[in-house]
Design an enzyme around this catalytic site. Structure first.
Site, PDB file in Angstrom:
ATOM      1  N   LYS A   1       0.843  -1.212   0.000  1.00  0.00           N
ATOM      2  CA  LYS A   1       0.000   0.000   0.000  1.00  0.00           C
ATOM      3  C   LYS A   1       0.871   1.252   0.000  1.00  0.00           C
ATOM      4  O   LYS A   1       1.749   1.402   0.851  1.00  0.00           O
ATOM      5  CB  LYS A   1      -0.904  -0.011   1.238  1.00  0.00           C
ATOM      6  CG  LYS A   1      -1.681   1.294   1.484  1.00  0.00           C
ATOM      7  CD  LYS A   1      -2.656   1.161   2.658  1.00  0.00           C
ATOM      8  CE  LYS A   1      -3.306   2.483   3.037  1.00  0.00           C
ATOM      9  NZ  LYS A   1      -4.229   2.363   4.201  1.00  0.00           N
TER      10      LYS A   1
ATOM     11  N   ASP B   1      -3.001  10.028   4.079  1.00  0.00           N
ATOM     12  CA  ASP B   1      -4.382   9.578   4.228  1.00  0.00           C
ATOM     13  C   ASP B   1      -5.152  10.525   5.137  1.00  0.00           C
ATOM     14  O   ASP B   1      -5.042  10.457   6.360  1.00  0.00           O
ATOM     15  CB  ASP B   1      -4.398   8.152   4.806  1.00  0.00           C
ATOM     16  CG  ASP B   1      -5.811   7.581   4.898  1.00  0.00           C
ATOM     17  OD1 ASP B   1      -6.739   8.193   4.329  1.00  0.00           O
ATOM     18  OD2 ASP B   1      -5.964   6.518   5.537  1.00  0.00           O
TER      19      ASP B   1
ATOM     20  N   LYS C   1     -10.791  12.001   8.513  1.00  0.00           N
ATOM     21  CA  LYS C   1     -10.296  11.540   9.819  1.00  0.00           C
ATOM     22  C   LYS C   1     -10.348  12.689  10.819  1.00  0.00           C
ATOM     23  O   LYS C   1     -10.242  13.850  10.423  1.00  0.00           O
ATOM     24  CB  LYS C   1      -8.824  11.102   9.688  1.00  0.00           C
ATOM     25  CG  LYS C   1      -8.610   9.769   9.030  1.00  0.00           C
ATOM     26  CD  LYS C   1      -7.121   9.411   9.053  1.00  0.00           C
ATOM     27  CE  LYS C   1      -6.869   8.095   8.344  1.00  0.00           C
ATOM     28  NZ  LYS C   1      -7.497   6.947   8.991  1.00  0.00           N
TER      29      LYS C   1
ATOM     30  N   ASP D   1       1.377   6.134   5.723  1.00  0.00           N
ATOM     31  CA  ASP D   1       0.395   5.211   5.157  1.00  0.00           C
ATOM     32  C   ASP D   1       0.878   4.552   3.852  1.00  0.00           C
ATOM     33  O   ASP D   1       0.125   3.866   3.174  1.00  0.00           O
ATOM     34  CB  ASP D   1      -0.932   5.941   4.946  1.00  0.00           C
ATOM     35  CG  ASP D   1      -2.134   5.011   5.090  1.00  0.00           C
ATOM     36  OD1 ASP D   1      -1.958   3.904   5.644  1.00  0.00           O
ATOM     37  OD2 ASP D   1      -3.227   5.380   4.618  1.00  0.00           O
TER      38      ASP D   1
ATOM     39  N   ASP E   1     -12.390   6.426   3.797  1.00  0.00           N
ATOM     40  CA  ASP E   1     -11.181   6.223   4.605  1.00  0.00           C
ATOM     41  C   ASP E   1     -10.696   4.772   4.530  1.00  0.00           C
ATOM     42  O   ASP E   1      -9.601   4.460   4.986  1.00  0.00           O
ATOM     43  CB  ASP E   1     -11.467   6.639   6.058  1.00  0.00           C
ATOM     44  CG  ASP E   1     -10.195   6.813   6.877  1.00  0.00           C
ATOM     45  OD1 ASP E   1      -9.107   6.862   6.273  1.00  0.00           O
ATOM     46  OD2 ASP E   1     -10.310   6.912   8.117  1.00  0.00           O
TER      47      ASP E   1
ATOM     48  N   GLU F   1      -9.469   3.302   2.081  1.00  0.00           N
ATOM     49  CA  GLU F   1      -8.954   3.525   0.722  1.00  0.00           C
ATOM     50  C   GLU F   1      -7.832   2.566   0.338  1.00  0.00           C
ATOM     51  O   GLU F   1      -7.611   2.318  -0.844  1.00  0.00           O
ATOM     52  CB  GLU F   1      -8.471   4.978   0.573  1.00  0.00           C
ATOM     53  CG  GLU F   1      -7.050   5.271   1.084  1.00  0.00           C
ATOM     54  CD  GLU F   1      -6.848   5.005   2.567  1.00  0.00           C
ATOM     55  OE1 GLU F   1      -7.840   5.005   3.307  1.00  0.00           O
ATOM     56  OE2 GLU F   1      -5.701   4.771   2.983  1.00  0.00           O
TER      57      GLU F   1
ATOM     58  N   ARG G   1      -7.485  -0.657   0.711  1.00  0.00           N
ATOM     59  CA  ARG G   1      -7.973  -1.864   0.038  1.00  0.00           C
ATOM     60  C   ARG G   1      -8.417  -1.560  -1.397  1.00  0.00           C
ATOM     61  O   ARG G   1      -8.349  -2.430  -2.263  1.00  0.00           O
ATOM     62  CB  ARG G   1      -9.113  -2.491   0.863  1.00  0.00           C
ATOM     63  CG  ARG G   1     -10.315  -1.594   1.024  1.00  0.00           C
ATOM     64  CD  ARG G   1     -11.220  -1.994   2.188  1.00  0.00           C
ATOM     65  NE  ARG G   1     -10.636  -1.633   3.489  1.00  0.00           N
ATOM     66  CZ  ARG G   1     -11.217  -1.867   4.665  1.00  0.00           C
ATOM     67  NH1 ARG G   1     -12.403  -2.449   4.726  1.00  0.00           N
ATOM     68  NH2 ARG G   1     -10.619  -1.518   5.785  1.00  0.00           N
TER      69      ARG G   1
END
Ligand code: BES
Ligand code: ZN
Ligand code: ZN
Length: 511
Positions: free
Chosen positions: A278, A283, A290, A301, A360, A362, A364
């Site tokens: 990833k 993020d 968030k 992230d 959020d 995101e 995946r």
């Protein structure tokens, strides 16, 4: 047109390490290990300190009440006949509990504690089996992220108290070992630990300086230097080839997404491996924003992508006999007038559709595209890692990553992780999530209706994209990728987990 090039704005310095059978004639310090014992600490046997001088050191340690408890550091003036200014004793805990991880942490603590020195002789263990752990600890423990500093001259002209401590070169270590006989072990440890530091360097960069285009350029630089083939898809190519997940997450940002692929193709490869990581360069959560507290940590992230890239670079440097293709989707998850909304349906690379109910979740979404692309190469194994869910920390804490996927591979990777000191635990995917992933609006949905087992739900989501017959594993490193304080060989901020687990697994496959 050639891609614009970017360089890492700051890098942690790495201690040079070499092996020697003979003790150096002059060093700032000689490092030894001491075991805990209730009466008085016991010096761990080593070829560089024995006889009279060892007795003197033993007395000195008793006089200052050293205990030998794990990672305790005691500095003493060196007795005459010892070719060093000081003797530094590091605690190894009880002798009967000694293992690689104890030594790795002790060596890490030594390296972090002796930054004021220039040359250090290390005789922590006579045991050749444990040499790798010592070398790893020294290299990883000495790493500290220096930050991006305005006044570079501070390091040279400023008064001592104002100097940026990180500007001093770290100590050089001469480790008790046989440069010829121990060459392989040494090299694997050194390359592995330096790759951990490279992953840390990537992760530590703030997102002002790290966005898909610049990060892709950092990766290209290091990967090409290691002899890997590099391919970077920009937003136009992603559009053309239908990478709907990566584009959907990236569309909220003015800094467009990328997909980077690295290829390691040794001559006699026994197995074919796909690595995926990833690479969300920041993020915010997107429209499912968030909360503000702690959001700055979301520069990390992309820790999964950093780890697979660094592990691939290690494989190239060590010439590991496994064919590896590494696929990292890079995007910045931002809220904007152009961002994806909760309720949107997107089409992934390969055609599966997803209803996005939380922007959020995101990671995946971008990983799904990358996993389908990686599966097209028909690898024997697909291993993917990501800072994927807060639920990983709820389930396993901040230091143990969760491993999901095909039974055998999952269990093996969790075990290898524990073996190299990167704590890992196998987690089963849950039957109830096979229902929970269904939606009337699309093929699947990206979050479940309840929050229970959120780490495993993400694993189930990813499983939908893995090609048939491919053994796969998903490593959720949300907690272990980042440390709020330094300890042992773990630096503050980025940790470089799970680079060494991956390298250990690749080495195992090749042998
Ligand atoms: N990047 C986060 C996960 C994360 C959280 C990593 C904290 C490191 C530290 C991920 O994209 C995320 O936000 N996941 C959500 C998923 C949820 C909306 C289903 C989470 O875990 O809360
Ligand atoms: Zn998120
Ligand atoms: Zn994320």
């Amino acid at each position: 047109m050639a891609d614009k090039q970017f360089a890492l704005p700051a890098r942690g310095k790495i201690s040079p390490v070499e092996l020697s059978k003979k003790a150096p004639k002059k060093a700032d310090a000689l490092v030894i290990g001491i075991y805990y014992d209730k009466d008085a600490p016991e010096i761990a046997e080593n070829a560089w300190l024995s006889g009279g001088p060892a007795n003197d050191v033993r007395e000195g340690l008793q006089a200052v009440k050293a205990t030998g408890k794990a990672n305790e550091i005691t500095r003493l003036p060196a007795p005459k006949k010892v070719g060093a200014g000081a003797v530094v004793a590091v605690g190894l805990g009880s002798k009967d509990k000694l293992d690689d991880e104890v030594l790795r942490r002790a060596a890490g603590t030594v390296s972090r504690s002796l930054k004021d020195l220039d040359s250090v002789a290390v005789a922590l263990s006579d045991d050749r089996e444990r040499l790798g752990a010592v070398v790893e600890g020294l290299i990883m423990g000495g790493y500290a992220y220096p930050g991006i500093r305005g006044n570079k001259d501070d390091g040279v002209d400023a008064p001592e108290e104002k100097k940026n401590k990180a500007d001093k070169d770290p100590a050089e270590f001469t480790v008790l070992g046989d440069p010829k006989k121990d060459e392989d072990v040494f090299r694997i440890a050194q390359v592995g630990a330096e790759s951990v530091c490279l992953a840390r360097d990537f992760v530590n960069v703030p997102s002002s300086h790290k966005f898909p285009e610049s990060y892709a350029s950092f990766i290209r630089g290091f990967a090409e230097d290691a002899g890997l083939k590099v391919e970077v898809l920009d937003e136009k190519q992603l559009e053309k080839e239908g990478f709907g997940g990566i584009l959907a997450v990236g569309q909220g940002s003015v800094r467009p997404p990328r997909l980077v692929r690295l290829h390691h193709s040794p001559r006699k490869a026994k197995k074919k491996v796909a690595l995926v990581g990833k690479g969300i360069t920041f993020d915010t959560g997107g429209i499912s924003l968030k909360p503000g507290a702690g959001m700055g940590d979301m520069i990390m992230d992309m820790g999964g992508s950093a780890a697979v890239v660094a592990a691939t670079i290690a494989a190239a440097k060590l010439n590991i006999g496994v064919e590896i293709t590494t696929t990292v989707p890079l995007a910045e998850n931002m809220p904007s007038g152009n961002a994806i909304r909760p309720g949107d349906v997107i089409t992934h690379y390969g055609g599966i559709t997803s209803e996005i109910l939380n922007t959020d979740a995101e990671g995946r979404i971008v990983l799904a595209d990358a996993i389908v692309r990686a599966s097209e190469d028909k690898p024997d194994y697909l291993v993917e890692t990501a800072t994927l869910t807060g639920h990983q920390m709820l389930a396993l804490g901040k230091k143990t990553f969760g491993v999901m996927g095909s039974d055998e591979l999952r269990d093996r990777i969790a075990e290898l992780g524990r073996g190299v000191g990167e704590k890992a635990w196998a987690m089963a995917l849950l039957e109830e999530h096979e229902e929970a992933i269904k939606t009337p609006a699309a093929d699947i949905r990206n979050i479940s209706e309840d929050r229970w087992g959120g780490m495993q739900f993400a694993g189930t989501y990813l499983s939908q994209f893995v090609g048939e017959g491919i053994e796969w594993a998903h490593l959720d490193i949300a907690g272990p990728a980042w440390a709020s304080s330094a300890s042992g060989y773990t630096a503050q901020r980025a940790t470089g987990v799970p680079v060494r687990t991956l390298v250990a697994w690749l080495n195992e496959l090749a042998n």
